[in-house]
Design a protein around this motif. Structure first.
Motif, PDB file in Angstrom:
ATOM      1  N   VAL A 159       0.847  -1.197   0.000  1.00 30.37           N
ATOM      2  CA  VAL A 159       0.000   0.000   0.000  1.00 30.37           C
ATOM      3  C   VAL A 159       0.878   1.240   0.000  1.00 30.37           C
ATOM      4  O   VAL A 159       1.867   1.314   0.745  1.00 30.37           O
ATOM      5  N   SER A 160       0.514   2.201  -0.847  1.00 36.97           N
ATOM      6  CA  SER A 160       1.180   3.503  -0.855  1.00 36.97           C
ATOM      7  C   SER A 160       0.099   4.569  -0.834  1.00 36.97           C
ATOM      8  O   SER A 160      -1.097   4.271  -0.833  1.00 36.97           O
ATOM      9  N   LYS A 161       0.534   5.810  -0.837  1.00 35.84           N
ATOM     10  CA  LYS A 161      -0.461   6.888  -0.832  1.00 35.84           C
ATOM     11  C   LYS A 161      -1.225   6.972  -2.153  1.00 35.84           C
ATOM     12  O   LYS A 161      -2.254   7.643  -2.245  1.00 35.84           O
ATOM     13  N   TYR A 162      -0.708   6.272  -3.177  1.00 30.94           N
ATOM     14  CA  TYR A 162      -1.349   6.307  -4.490  1.00 30.94           C
ATOM     15  C   TYR A 162      -2.341   5.170  -4.718  1.00 30.94           C
ATOM     16  O   TYR A 162      -3.204   5.263  -5.587  1.00 30.94           O
ATOM     17  N   GLY A 163      -2.200   4.069  -3.961  1.00 29.37           N
ATOM     18  CA  GLY A 163      -3.086   2.940  -4.177  1.00 29.37           C
ATOM     19  C   GLY A 163      -2.518   1.665  -3.601  1.00 29.37           C
ATOM     20  O   GLY A 163      -1.587   1.684  -2.786  1.00 29.37           O
ATOM     21  N   VAL A 164      -3.086   0.554  -4.029  1.00 30.77           N
ATOM     22  CA  VAL A 164      -2.692  -0.748  -3.520  1.00 30.77           C
ATOM     23  C   VAL A 164      -2.230  -1.630  -4.678  1.00 30.77           C
ATOM     24  O   VAL A 164      -2.838  -1.638  -5.755  1.00 30.77           O
ATOM     25  N   THR A 165      -1.143  -2.362  -4.433  1.00 35.66           N
ATOM     26  CA  THR A 165      -0.564  -3.254  -5.434  1.00 35.66           C
ATOM     27  C   THR A 165      -0.498  -4.657  -4.849  1.00 35.66           C
ATOM     28  O   THR A 165      -0.225  -4.836  -3.660  1.00 35.66           O
ATOM     29  N   PHE A 166      -0.738  -5.665  -5.683  1.00 38.97           N
ATOM     30  CA  PHE A 166      -0.656  -7.060  -5.239  1.00 38.97           C
ATOM     31  C   PHE A 166      -0.445  -7.952  -6.458  1.00 38.97           C
ATOM     32  O   PHE A 166      -0.505  -7.485  -7.605  1.00 38.97           O
ATOM     33  N   LYS A 167      -0.206  -9.222  -6.182  1.00 39.86           N
ATOM     34  CA  LYS A 167      -0.016 -10.188  -7.267  1.00 39.86           C
ATOM     35  C   LYS A 167      -1.214 -11.111  -7.360  1.00 39.86           C
ATOM     36  O   LYS A 167      -1.792 -11.522  -6.350  1.00 39.86           O
ATOM     37  N   LEU A 168      -1.576 -11.430  -8.585  1.00 34.91           N
ATOM     38  CA  LEU A 168      -2.729 -12.291  -8.861  1.00 34.91           C
ATOM     39  C   LEU A 168      -2.273 -13.423  -9.768  1.00 34.91           C
ATOM     40  O   LEU A 168      -1.683 -13.183 -10.829  1.00 34.91           O
ATOM     41  N   THR A 169      -2.521 -14.650  -9.323  1.00 35.38           N
ATOM     42  CA  THR A 169      -2.061 -15.840 -10.043  1.00 35.38           C
ATOM     43  C   THR A 169      -3.243 -16.713 -10.441  1.00 35.38           C
ATOM     44  O   THR A 169      -4.132 -16.974  -9.624  1.00 35.38           O
ATOM     45  N   ASN A 170      -3.253 -17.155 -11.688  1.00 36.24           N
ATOM     46  CA  ASN A 170      -4.224 -18.161 -12.133  1.00 36.24           C
ATOM     47  C   ASN A 170      -3.633 -19.520 -11.794  1.00 36.24           C
ATOM     48  O   ASN A 170      -2.739 -20.006 -12.474  1.00 36.24           O
ATOM     49  N   ALA A 171      -4.151 -20.116 -10.722  1.00 33.56           N
ATOM     50  CA  ALA A 171      -3.588 -21.367 -10.218  1.00 33.56           C
ATOM     51  C   ALA A 171      -4.256 -22.602 -10.820  1.00 33.56           C
ATOM     52  O   ALA A 171      -3.920 -23.728 -10.450  1.00 33.56           O
ATOM     53  N   GLY A 172      -5.171 -22.406 -11.745  1.00 31.08           N
ATOM     54  CA  GLY A 172      -5.863 -23.537 -12.354  1.00 31.08           C
ATOM     55  C   GLY A 172      -5.300 -23.901 -13.712  1.00 31.08           C
ATOM     56  O   GLY A 172      -4.186 -23.518 -14.070  1.00 31.08           O
ATOM     57  N   ARG A 173      -6.133 -24.625 -14.471  1.00 27.38           N
ATOM     58  CA  ARG A 173      -5.688 -25.126 -15.775  1.00 27.38           C
ATOM     59  C   ARG A 173      -6.369 -24.429 -16.949  1.00 27.38           C
ATOM     60  O   ARG A 173      -6.151 -24.810 -18.101  1.00 27.38           O
ATOM     61  N   VAL A 174      -7.185 -23.432 -16.644  1.00 26.70           N
ATOM     62  CA  VAL A 174      -7.965 -22.765 -17.686  1.00 26.70           C
ATOM     63  C   VAL A 174      -7.724 -21.261 -17.612  1.00 26.70           C
ATOM     64  O   VAL A 174      -7.703 -20.695 -16.521  1.00 26.70           O
ATOM     65  N   ALA A 175      -7.517 -20.638 -18.763  1.00 28.35           N
ATOM     66  CA  ALA A 175      -7.406 -19.184 -18.796  1.00 28.35           C
ATOM     67  C   ALA A 175      -8.725 -18.569 -18.342  1.00 28.35           C
ATOM     68  O   ALA A 175      -9.808 -19.127 -18.579  1.00 28.35           O
ATOM     69  N   GLY A 176      -8.645 -17.442 -17.683  1.00 34.32           N
ATOM     70  CA  GLY A 176      -9.881 -16.831 -17.211  1.00 34.32           C
ATOM     71  C   GLY A 176      -9.677 -15.389 -16.791  1.00 34.32           C
ATOM     72  O   GLY A 176      -8.559 -14.874 -16.783  1.00 34.32           O
ATOM     73  N   MET A 177     -10.774 -14.748 -16.432  1.00 30.03           N
ATOM     74  CA  MET A 177     -10.745 -13.366 -15.970  1.00 30.03           C
ATOM     75  C   MET A 177     -11.190 -13.305 -14.510  1.00 30.03           C
ATOM     76  O   MET A 177     -12.146 -13.972 -14.117  1.00 30.03           O
ATOM     77  N   GLU A 178     -10.486 -12.501 -13.741  1.00 22.04           N
ATOM     78  CA  GLU A 178     -10.817 -12.308 -12.335  1.00 22.04           C
ATOM     79  C   GLU A 178     -11.093 -10.831 -12.082  1.00 22.04           C
ATOM     80  O   GLU A 178     -10.565  -9.947 -12.784  1.00 22.04           O
ATOM     81  N   ILE A 179     -11.914 -10.561 -11.063  1.00 18.75           N
ATOM     82  CA  ILE A 179     -12.289  -9.189 -10.718  1.00 18.75           C
ATOM     83  C   ILE A 179     -11.870  -8.911  -9.274  1.00 18.75           C
ATOM     84  O   ILE A 179     -12.647  -9.125  -8.339  1.00 18.75           O
ATOM     85  N   PRO A 180     -10.644  -8.456  -9.049  1.00 15.04           N
ATOM     86  CA  PRO A 180     -10.239  -8.048  -7.697  1.00 15.04           C
ATOM     87  C   PRO A 180     -10.960  -6.770  -7.302  1.00 15.04           C
ATOM     88  O   PRO A 180     -11.135  -5.854  -8.108  1.00 15.04           O
ATOM     89  N   GLN A 181     -11.408  -6.711  -6.051  1.00  9.69           N
ATOM     90  CA  GLN A 181     -12.212  -5.592  -5.563  1.00  9.69           C
ATOM     91  C   GLN A 181     -11.527  -4.943  -4.362  1.00  9.69           C
ATOM     92  O   GLN A 181     -11.106  -5.633  -3.435  1.00  9.69           O
ATOM     93  N   LEU A 182     -11.424  -3.618  -4.402  1.00 10.98           N
ATOM     94  CA  LEU A 182     -10.834  -2.853  -3.310  1.00 10.98           C
ATOM     95  C   LEU A 182     -11.931  -2.315  -2.414  1.00 10.98           C
ATOM     96  O   LEU A 182     -12.822  -1.591  -2.859  1.00 10.98           O
TER      97      LEU A 182
END
Length: 816
Positions: free
Chosen positions: A556-579
């Motif tokens: 976390v910084s004063k500008y926003g939040v950063t993190f890592k997101l990993t697709n741990a499965g076997r299929v490509a997909g889209m995820e929606i991280p929510q702050l």
């Protein structure tokens, strides 16, 4: 003023004439000055330009247009770029049909799941709704025409919508009910805003100086046009003073004369009218530029594919027990449910689109690769019980590996002008499900509806796919998700409570007579359930995938939040991280957490991406009712990253410097709000919150009926003819429901029963004027012959005046 020179050439009559419509869908034009008419068309998810002439009222069939998924559906995509793309295609079709103003999107909050128009709104959360709306607006207006964000504001019930007085405290108004409009105005830069029918704290919204001048024109610096909802003008002069340029539809010049008279007697300065004319001219001239470009018809097939893409990305997988989905190759399925044959793909009312193409489930199986062994409807669409249909469905289900059961709400249950009576799907569908479960428990339910429903039957299905109202390509899109060709990525933009009695607005929805009190305050949707610790069926932001995602390494910084997101499965997909943000101080009551950011990320199987969600000016703010400004409380804040409002993956804390504002509340007077348990707030506590005595919420049955009383109130009218008319309307409604004409029955309730008397004049295009309405009210109030004579006399006078007026050009009139 930009058009000062042109305005100086206009007569007062010409200027006033521009302030209301020429007919039901177009504005006035002044040929001698080169001022053209604009066409305004319904179109939140597709253009509904009536095929009949624009002087015809009603919900007539529109010229064919692409029917995109409804706003409630696309909100589940959480994809602002997708919303912008849909807007671009809507704008292209609007230009092709010569539409200047597209009446959408709608951003009213889903305060209560029974609101009949929830299918047309994005979310229970103002941040999500505002961001999606801004995307739509940018897309539509990229073609030079105007979007029109609606309905401004606090229009959260359909019953009595033209007369109800919404009582809401200032903080709740700002934080919950106006934030989406603020984003639409500031980020979407909408050129047009539509006011709502209702009153806000005692004043009709288009006359409300606080709403229209202090906030919209003042704080938000809005310089565009404000248009009434159709028939939504009460006092035309008060509306103009508040900055409401355009009244729709036409009143055949009646309100023009009211404006002229108000200027002659000094009630309005002519400069105020000139400013309104200037803003309207800007809208007319800028939108008509779109038609001067070389233009060809839009590509129907390409637009259909975009509608399919939108539907695919908005479908929500809610249950997948034993990974029953996607369907394994070679599995034999029984297709059951009337919605499989005739898809429920859009809402009802003013937003009905005549689709260019319409995909049907039963015609799409071959290309999907799913093996269907047959179809049975299983139930009557509108709720009638039919044992034979259930038995036929069970016989088919016994032969299948998997049952695909298409269930949901019918077209007339979710409709403009009416609210739903319950959160349940029809009982005959539940009986079918119970019977199928006994012969084949491998059931995948496909749900079609535009709003939240109770699911006491959830344990009897292994899979649940929610298609919402997926537009003209929705049927094919659902099959592509079932087959695995598409990995579902939608997440709910609203909470699904376990049962309706859990909703915080239960005791104060809908307002039945004079007013409706928003006693739950800021605690709507997940804000309430999370804070009051009430269990739900499905939380806000929830949705499953055919793969799994892992979150790690939050910073976390004063500008926003950063993190890592990993697709741990076997299929490509889209995820929606929510702050989400939660304030750790308890000095000012707040929800446990509030959505303040989101993004949608495509990730290949095994891939890791770094995600950044920025903070903005809305991240830490709250509205302080003492300073009457947005403030920041100095405190520690939880910085929360979730896969839904209930599925929290990462947390951090940070201290935020405040603005030093005083504490606005005495917490001892507001115990319900400080605990978040606002489902039964007492009158005294609510009055402490709003700061004044609330109005009496019931009709005064001792007073004569007036302009803003509804036809429903004729039940206690002094005039026998009015009481007879009331009972005739009630009888007609019941009769049409009984014979299966439920759409007609709904129209009776929307167009007659809940209509205020002034609507008779405002919605008849000049057939009935206000002096004639005075006679009608005399009849209703027990003076039949006096009223009838008055009506006939005023009718003759109106016709005589009309015949003595000769049009100059088109759109202005002069006595001869």
């Amino acid at each position: 003023m930009k058009y000062k020179d042109l305005i100086e050439k206009m007569t007062l009559e010409e200027k006033a004439s521009l302030m209301s419509g020429k007919d039901f869908w177009t504005t006035q034009n002044i040929d001698r000055l080169g001022i053209s008419s604009m066409f305004l068309a319904d179109g939140p998810h597709g253009i509904r330009k009536q095929a009949v002439a624009s002087d015809k009222v009603g919900l007539n069939e529109g010229i064919p247009a692409t029917c995109f998924p409804t706003a409630a559906t696309v909100a589940n995509s959480w994809n602002v770029e997708l919303g912008e793309k849909i807007g671009e295609y809507l704008g292209e079709e609007a230009v092709a049909q010569k539409v200047n103003v597209l009446l959408g999107p709608g951003v009213n909050m889903k305060r209560n799941p029974l609101c009949g128009r929830n299918f047309e709104y994005f979310s229970e959360d103002p941040y999500l709704a505002g961001k999606m709306a801004a995307g739509y607006i940018r897309g539509v207006q990229s073609h030079g025409i105007s979007a029109c964000v609606k309905h401004f504001a606090v229009n959260n019930q359909e019953e009595r919508r033209m007369a109800i007085d919404t009582i809401v405290d200032e903080r709740t108004l700002r934080e919950i009910y106006l934030t989406a409009f603020e984003i639409a105005v500031k980020e979407g830069k909408t050129k047009t805003v539509m006011t709502s029918y209702n009153k806000l704290n005692g004043t009709y919204t288009n006359e409300n100086m606080h709403l229209m001048q202090d906030i919209l024109r003042g704080e938000w610096d809005y310089g565009g046009v404000v248009v009434t909802d159709w028939g939504g003008s009460n006092d035309r002069v008060a509306g103009l003073l508040a900055g409401n340029e355009l009244e729709m539809p036409t009143t055949a010049g009646e309100t023009d004369q009211e404006i002229i008279q108000a200027i002659h007697n000094g009630k309005i300065k002519e400069e105020v009218l000139d400013e309104s004319v200037d803003r309207l001219l800007e809208l007319i001239f800028t939108t008509e530029e779109a038609y001067k470009k070389l233009h060809v018809e839009f590509d129907v097939e390409r637009h259909h594919r975009v509608a399919q893409k939108a539907a695919e990305e908005s479908i929500v997988l809610l249950k997948n027990e034993g990974n029953i989905l996607p369907l394994k190759f070679g599995k034999k399925v029984a297709v059951i449910g009337d919605f499989a044959k005739d898809a429920r793909y859009q809402g009802a009312g003013s937003s009905i689109v005549n689709p260019t193409i319409l995909d049907h489930t039963l015609n799409c199986f071959e290309e999907s690769g799913i093996i269907s062994i047959g179809f049975e409807s299983g139930f009557e669409r509108y709720g009638k019980k039919n044992i034979e249909k259930i038995n036929n469905a069970c016989t088919l289900a016994e032969k299948a590996d998997v049952v695909l059961l298409y269930i949901g709400l019918d077209e007339v249950t979710e409709a403009e002008g009416l609210d739903r009576q319950s959160m349940r799907i029809p009982e005959n569908q539940i009986e079918l499900l119970d019977a199928l479960y006994k012969v084949n428990p491998n059931i995948v339910a496909i749900l079609s509806c535009g709003s939240a429903v109770e699911m006491p039957w959830l344990d009897k299905v292994k899979g649940l796919l929610h298609g919402y109202l997926g537009g003209q390509a929705g049927a094919r899109s659902i099959l592509r998700v079932l087959s695995g060709d598409v990995n579902p990525s939608g997440k709910l933009a609203e909470t699904y409570p376990l049962q309706y009695v859990d909703t915080p607005s239960l005791l104060h929805f809908s307002g039945k007579e004079v007013s409706v009190e928003y006693r739950e305050g800021i605690f709507i949707g997940y804000r309430y359930y999370d804070t009051a610790n009430i269990g739900v069926q499905f939380p806000f932001g929830f949705g499953l995938s055919y793969t799994t995602f892992e979150y790690s390494d939050i910073e976390v910084s004063k500008y926003g939040v950063t993190f890592k997101l990993t697709n741990a499965g076997r299929v490509a997909g889209m995820e929606i991280p929510q702050l989400y943000i939660g304030c750790k101080s308890n000095e000012i009551f707040r929800p446990n957490k509030e959505l303040k950011g989101f993004t949608k990320i495509f990730i290949n199987a095994g891939e890791t991406k770094t995600v950044m969600i920025p903070f903005d000016e809305k991240t830490f703010r709250y509205f302080n009712v003492k300073t009457n400004k947005w403030e920041i409380e100095a405190a520690e804040y939880d910085i929360i990253i979730g896969a839904s409002s209930a599925d929290i993956r990462l947390t951090a804390t940070m201290f935020v410097e405040g603005t030093g504002a005083p504490i606005p509340y005495d917490k001892h007077k507001l115990p319900s709000y400080y605990s978040g348990r606002v489902n039964d707030v007492g009158l005294e506590e609510f009055e402490s919150l709003i700061g004044y005595k609330v109005p009496v919420p019931t009709w005064d049955r001792t007073q004569p009926l007036g302009y803003n009383d509804t036809i429903a109130q004729c039940q206690y009218a002094k005039g026998g003819f009015a009481r007879l008319a009331y009972h005739a309307i009630v009888f007609a409604h019941r009769f049409f429901r009984k014979i299966g004409k439920r759409d007609t029955a709904n129209l009776i309730m929307m167009s007659f029963y809940h209509m205020p008397f002034r609507g008779i004049a405002r919605m008849t295009g000049g057939v009935v004027n206000m002096p004639m309405l005075d006679g009608i009210l005399m009849i209703a109030n027990g003076h039949f012959f006096k009223g009838l004579i008055h009506v006939l006399k005023e009718r003759r006078k109106m016709l005589r005046n009309h015949n003595s007026v000769k049009p100059i050009g088109i759109g202005s009139r002069k006595k001869i």
